[in-house]
Design a protein around this motif. Structure first.
Motif, PDB file in Angstrom:
ATOM      1  N   ARG A 131       0.803  -1.226   0.000  1.00 15.07           N
ATOM      2  CA  ARG A 131       0.000   0.000   0.000  1.00 15.07           C
ATOM      3  C   ARG A 131       0.838   1.278   0.000  1.00 15.07           C
ATOM      4  O   ARG A 131       0.325   2.365   0.243  1.00 15.07           O
ATOM      5  N   TRP A 155      -0.709  15.478  -2.101  1.00 15.20           N
ATOM      6  CA  TRP A 155      -1.814  14.527  -1.943  1.00 15.20           C
ATOM      7  C   TRP A 155      -1.870  13.705  -3.225  1.00 15.20           C
ATOM      8  O   TRP A 155      -2.415  14.122  -4.235  1.00 15.20           O
ATOM      9  N   GLU A 156      -1.235  12.517  -3.197  1.00 10.44           N
ATOM     10  CA  GLU A 156      -1.090  11.690  -4.396  1.00 10.44           C
ATOM     11  C   GLU A 156      -1.877  10.390  -4.239  1.00 10.44           C
ATOM     12  O   GLU A 156      -1.359   9.295  -4.427  1.00 10.44           O
ATOM     13  N   ARG A 157      -3.130  10.539  -3.922  1.00  6.64           N
ATOM     14  CA  ARG A 157      -3.976   9.394  -3.590  1.00  6.64           C
ATOM     15  C   ARG A 157      -4.003   8.341  -4.696  1.00  6.64           C
ATOM     16  O   ARG A 157      -3.797   7.154  -4.448  1.00  6.64           O
ATOM     17  N   ASN A 158      -4.267   8.755  -5.912  1.00  9.94           N
ATOM     18  CA  ASN A 158      -4.391   7.788  -7.003  1.00  9.94           C
ATOM     19  C   ASN A 158      -3.071   7.089  -7.320  1.00  9.94           C
ATOM     20  O   ASN A 158      -3.040   5.910  -7.665  1.00  9.94           O
ATOM     21  N   LYS A 159      -1.982   7.821  -7.173  1.00 10.47           N
ATOM     22  CA  LYS A 159      -0.668   7.266  -7.481  1.00 10.47           C
ATOM     23  C   LYS A 159      -0.243   6.211  -6.465  1.00 10.47           C
ATOM     24  O   LYS A 159       0.504   5.280  -6.789  1.00 10.47           O
ATOM     25  N   VAL A 187      -2.261   4.186  -4.395  1.00 12.27           N
ATOM     26  CA  VAL A 187      -3.289   3.243  -3.940  1.00 12.27           C
ATOM     27  C   VAL A 187      -2.677   1.882  -3.607  1.00 12.27           C
ATOM     28  O   VAL A 187      -3.019   1.246  -2.614  1.00 12.27           O
TER      29      VAL A 187
END
Length: 242
Positions: free
Chosen positions: A116, A130-134, A136
């Motif tokens: 993760r 904030w690199e949420r998609n990168k 996951v």
């Protein structure tokens, strides 16, 4: 009869020291240099270490026959010259179950962290991004874990990995198919474990045969994107190849 003298060269829990003091004279000398150890070892009957103290042939020679026991507060004994110990009549003992569960839990923590991107996400957040998609990552459920070294720690890792829904393979030249199967793992060859593992978890001892066993040739056989966790000795992996 005089009490034996025990030299504690690395940090030991207070409870352990108290037990030793019940029947022995205990001297605590943390952070000794190699020269200081050579100077003191002829004055003691036993030496207690962890992984930071190198008990070399020179140490046994300097002991002049008095040192009878080297106790390793932990599992690995690759920092002790075993051949020299035998030649000088010194017994080397370890504590093989002392940190089994802790090491297994640590391995599982590293596996899920890799899956993760926990460390990368933490660094990203601290940098104000904030690199949420990168970040996951992937689920460990349904993935294959290859465990290299199926001793006490490796078997405990397998048990926990199965609880996370992982398929567990293992390679260990000293383990039978029956023992692996009893722990819910399938015993395979080294190359098969490399090729099939989405995650590789290393738990073998450091021996001449395992030094840099994870090298260019080994990594070339791995899946693209395979993730590796080393809870063994660092030298089983060729860092440059990695």
């Amino acid at each position: 009869m005089a009490q034996p003298t025990i030299l504690v060269a690395e940090k030991l829990g207070a409870g352990g020291v108290s037990m030793l003091e019940e029947g022995s004279k205990v001297e605590i000398a943390l952070g000794m240099t190699p020269a200081e150890l050579l100077e003191r070892v002829s004055q003691v009957d036993a030496l207690i270490i962890r992984s930071g103290t190198q008990v070399t042939r020179e140490v046994f020679e300097a002991a002049k026959g008095r040192l009878k026991v080297v106790g390793r507060a932990g599992v690995g004994i690759d920092n002790v010259d075993l051949a020299a110990a035998s030649e000088h009549g010194c017994l080397v003992v370890n504590a093989p179950t002392a940190n089994t569960v802790a090491a297994a839990e640590h391995a599982i923590s590293l596996i899920t962290s890799l899956a993760r991107h926990v460390a990368a996400a933490d660094a990203s957040m601290k940098a104000g991004r904030w690199e949420r998609n990168k970040l996951v990552g992937v689920s460990v459920a349904g993935k294959t874990l290859s465990v290299f070294g199926f001793g006490k720690v490796g078997a405990e890792v397998a048990k926990r990995a199965r609880g996370l829904g992982m398929t567990v393979l293992t390679h260990d030249p000293y383990v039978t198919e029956e023992r692996a199967r009893a722990q819910g793992a399938k015993l395979v060859t080294f190359d098969e474990a490399l090729a099939a593992g989405d995650f590789l978890s290393l738990h073998m001892p450091l021996l001449p045969s395992t030094r840099h066993v994870f090298n260019d040739a080994a990594f070339a056989k791995c899946k693209k994107g395979a993730r590796l966790v080393n809870v063994a000795r660092g030298a089983v992996v060729d860092d440059e190849a990695l």
